[in-house]
Write a protein that holds these residues in place. Structure first.
Motif, mmCIF file in Angstrom:
data_model
loop_
_atom_site.group_PDB
_atom_site.id
_atom_site.type_symbol
_atom_site.label_atom_id
_atom_site.label_comp_id
_atom_site.label_asym_id
_atom_site.label_seq_id
_atom_site.Cartn_x
_atom_site.Cartn_y
_atom_site.Cartn_z
ATOM 1 N N CYS A 67 0.662 -1.091 0.134
ATOM 2 C CA CYS A 67 -0.083 0.164 -0.020
ATOM 3 C C CYS A 67 1.020 1.319 -0.127
ATOM 4 N N GLN A 69 3.692 1.381 -1.744
ATOM 5 C CA GLN A 69 3.966 1.699 -3.015
ATOM 6 C C GLN A 69 2.701 2.351 -3.970
ATOM 7 N N ASP A 70 1.406 1.947 -3.769
ATOM 8 C CA ASP A 70 0.195 2.167 -4.528
ATOM 9 C C ASP A 70 -0.623 2.999 -3.780
#
Length: 192
Positions: A67, A69-70
């Motif tokens: 999460c 990273q995105d």
């Protein structure tokens, strides 16, 4: 969606130890985005110790990294494989010492107003024994001179729902005969 244990403390830990966005933390903890921002600013939950969701088994480190990273991704709470607590069965319940002296009063009220109830039903409602019911009925109870019939719901020994359920389960054959409206009208006509 299930929430983590102690959501605000979990949010404090996530704010301090991760690079997650306020939206992600708010969605996971069930808080408002502005409340998470106030936690980060030190306006809310000042001095609150953060609760590590990884140590509690509510999240994994990999889930947090995914999460981070995105920013559009949402954290998912791990499903617990621990057995859930079993709800307490209907058994004898604890009566505080201060209310134990009220039991004979409640028994007297039930015997007077609802004689159709069986001794077993009175035992269940009040949490007493059959010998105590018999002693109140025969006026051989050790405190018989001080017993005053009082409503068990008002004494806090049972709930109105429990009393209504006990009364509704009484067979019709045990119900006391109540005068019907027709017979009272006939008596009124004969009096004139």
């Amino acid at each position: 969606m299930p929430l983590p244990l102690m959501p605000k403390a979990t949010a404090v830990w996530l704010v301090e130890n991760t690079a997650l966005s306020f939206d992600q933390i708010a969605a996971f903890c069930g808080l408002h985005k502005l409340e998470v921002q106030a936690i980060a600013d030190g306006e809310v939950a000042v001095g609150m110790v953060g609760l590590d969701p990884v140590a509690n088994g509510q999240l994994t480190k990999e889930e947090i990294e995914r999460c981070e990273q995105d920013p559009a991704a949402r954290l998912r709470l791990l499903l617990q494989d621990l057995p859930q607590p079993v709800p307490r069965s209907k058994g004898p319940r604890y009566t505080p010492v201060t209310k134990r002296g009220d039991k004979p009063d409640a028994i007297a009220w039930l015997l007077k107003t609802h004689p159709e109830l069986s001794d077993a039903q009175v035992c269940r409602l009040i949490g007493t024994t059959k010998p105590t019911i018999q002693a109140v009925r025969d006026k051989t109870h050790w405190n018989a001179q001080n017993i005053k019939p009082r409503h068990p719901v008002q004494l806090g020994l049972c709930t109105q729902r429990e009393l209504d359920e006990a009364l509704s389960s009484v067979p019709r054959s045990r119900m006391p005969a109540r005068p019907s409206e027709d017979s009272s009208e006939e008596v009124g006509e004969n009096a004139e």
